[in-house]
Design a protein around this motif. Structure first.
Motif, PDB file in Angstrom:
ATOM      1  N   LYS A  44     -35.027  90.481  24.024  1.00 35.28           N
ATOM      2  CA  LYS A  44     -34.056  90.241  25.104  1.00 35.28           C
ATOM      3  C   LYS A  44     -33.397  88.871  24.948  1.00 35.28           C
ATOM      4  O   LYS A  44     -32.183  88.725  25.113  1.00 35.28           O
ATOM      5  N   PHE A  45     -34.223  87.846  24.622  1.00 28.39           N
ATOM      6  CA  PHE A  45     -33.658  86.503  24.410  1.00 28.39           C
ATOM      7  C   PHE A  45     -32.638  86.519  23.277  1.00 28.39           C
ATOM      8  O   PHE A  45     -31.559  85.942  23.379  1.00 28.39           O
ATOM      9  N   ALA A  46     -33.009  87.189  22.172  1.00 22.27           N
ATOM     10  CA  ALA A  46     -32.131  87.213  20.995  1.00 22.27           C
ATOM     11  C   ALA A  46     -30.796  87.869  21.353  1.00 22.27           C
ATOM     12  O   ALA A  46     -29.728  87.377  20.957  1.00 22.27           O
ATOM     13  N   THR A  47     -30.856  88.962  22.110  1.00 26.85           N
ATOM     14  CA  THR A  47     -29.609  89.648  22.495  1.00 26.85           C
ATOM     15  C   THR A  47     -28.758  88.743  23.380  1.00 26.85           C
ATOM     16  O   THR A  47     -27.548  88.600  23.164  1.00 26.85           O
ATOM     17  N   MET A  48     -29.386  88.117  24.376  1.00 28.88           N
ATOM     18  CA  MET A  48     -28.629  87.252  25.283  1.00 28.88           C
ATOM     19  C   MET A  48     -27.988  86.082  24.536  1.00 28.88           C
ATOM     20  O   MET A  48     -26.838  85.728  24.784  1.00 28.88           O
TER      21      MET A  48
END
Ligand code: 5CA
Length: 435
Positions: free
Chosen positions: A385-389
């Motif tokens: 999720k962090f990587a996508t954001m």
């Protein structure tokens, strides 16, 4: 918007066919998808950014007194025969015939059409001055479409056209657009350098290009270092005196610079950098009014051919230019004014009831307050999720995990600075809703 219901096809792999960072990131972040050489579909996230850019361009055109209309993409060859450009334009023009064997084309620009529309309506000096514009798709069958939407075949352009009684009027219309351009690019978070330009197939005698400085730019530029000292604030509130100051400073494309017998800038102040052309303005006088029979009555009963100018901004190209100017190793960093959503709300543990209800409540309140929020409510690992954001570059991330919820805190991260702050859900909301 709940990410579980959104369409955001992000990828980890760097696409093999993309050479420059903006093209790579646009594909990886699921902004665009190629459907044919130089032709792209705008996926939901990319489409939101495109609309935001379009809106800033529109607001500054309106402020400059230009009037919006919408002309079609398909034009008739006859129209272009009137100006003599049908044969002159060459293979960049996409030509086809309709079922009645009438020759048609997909418009690469609209000087002919707007001149015909104005000609059939304008009668006297009272109908002038006017500046009309539209934001519409263009097609140019580029020999080498490349860098994604940066040099596409189908692309979105803002093109404005001015009609004035005389040369002095044209100069004033040209300057009003010049000012609008400086403000537009500043609002988009870009530093754009105005460069004196040759006029090419559009014709005329006065022209400027606006370039965003970037290593990956297609144009080589030579300019006075003093152009780098112009402040963001000065550009946001640009006026005629700003133009006078900027256009006095030397700036040329390499090809033109080489023709200059003696460069007026001392060597220590001469900079050479690459640039992305995001706008181009032309004052071409009576070229189209004369060839297409546009004239209006003057105050004393005579008749005059209006002096015209045309003014383009590469709206879709601007996405690429903004990403070139604003990214880091993790992904895009959208300037606030164009970001597809302002906040990315991350639920770290969707299977934790307390965490999920805190997120749901924050989401509802952000939506209520009109803060555009992308809510990652998917059942995924926190790391993904962090990587996508980070990749999609929303200005703020609001991170909610079970441990924090127990302690009554959430985390707010600024995408640009990377700064993280723990605060109560109420305090985070207050920060994000205050603007
Ligand atoms: N009729 C004039 C001004 S309205 C005109 O067509 N000017 S232009 O050719 O310079 O195009 C205006 C802007 O459109 C350019 O400055 C550039 O930012 C953008 N543009 C031109 N060709 C492409 C392309 N193939 N892909 C993306 N953007 C393009």
């Amino acid at each position: 918007m709940r990410l579980s219901r959104y369409f955001l096809p992000v990828t980890k792999e760097t696409p093999a066919d993309a050479q420059i960072v903006s093209h790579k990131l646009m594909l990886r972040a699921g902004l665009i998808r190629q459907t044919a050489a130089g032709i792209y579909a705008w996926l939901p996230l990319g489409f939101r950014v495109l609309k935001n850019i379009e809106q800033i361009v529109r607001e500054e055109q309106d402020k400059a007194g230009a009037v919006e209309l919408l002309m079609p993409t398909v034009q008739s060859a006859d129209l272009w025969r009137q100006s003599g450009r049908y044969d002159a334009y060459g293979p960049e023009m996409l030509r086809f015939t309709d079922r009645h064997e009438r020759e048609m084309l997909y418009g690469p620009t609209n000087e002919e059409m707007i001149t015909a529309i104005f000609r059939d309506a304008a009668r006297s000096y009272r109908d002038l001055p006017r500046t009309l514009y539209h934001i519409q798709w263009k097609f140019r069958d580029e020999v080498r479409p490349r860098f994604g939407i940066m040099r596409g075949r189908e692309f979105l352009m803002k093109d404005a056209y001015s009609f004035d009684l005389d040369e002095a009027g044209l100069k004033a219309s040209y300057e009003a657009m010049f000012v609008a351009y400086l403000r537009t690019f500043a609002r988009l978070g870009l530093q754009a350098v105005p460069v004196r330009a040759p006029t090419g197939p559009i014709g005329g005698n006065l022209s400027h290009e606006f370039h965003v400085l970037a290593e990956t730019g297609e144009s080589a530029l030579f300019y006075d270092a003093a152009l780098e000292d112009v402040t963001h604030e000065e550009l946001l509130s640009a006026d005629a005196s700003t133009i006078a100051r900027l256009t006095e400073l030397y700036a040329m494309e390499a090809e033109e610079h080489e023709k200059v017998a003696e460069c007026p800038v001392p060597a220590e102040r001469l900079r050479t950098r690459r640039g992305i052309e995001v706008g181009h303005i032309f004052a071409f006088g009576t070229k189209y009014s004369a060839s297409m029979g546009l004239s209006v009555q003057t105050k004393d009963g005579g008749s005059v051919e209006p002096h015209m100018g045309s003014y383009g901004i590469g709206v879709s190209r601007l996405l690429g230019a903004i990403i070139e100017a604003s990214h880091d190793e993790s992904g895009i960093v959208w300037p606030e004014g164009v970001a597809p959503f302002r906040v990315g709300l991350i639920n770290m543990r969707v299977d934790d009831p307390a965490c999920a209800s805190t997120c749901d409540s924050l989401y509802a309140q952000l939506e209520q307050a009109g803060v555009e929020t992308l809510y990652d409510d998917r059942d995924e690992r926190g790391g993904a999720k962090f990587a996508t954001m980070d990749l999609i570059g929303l200005p703020w991330q609001l991170i909610v995990g079970p441990k924090g919820v127990e302690r009554g805190v959430v985390e707010l991260k600024n995408r640009r600075t990377g700064e993280r702050q723990e605060l109560s859900a109420e305090a985070a909301l207050a920060r994000l809703t205050l603007g």
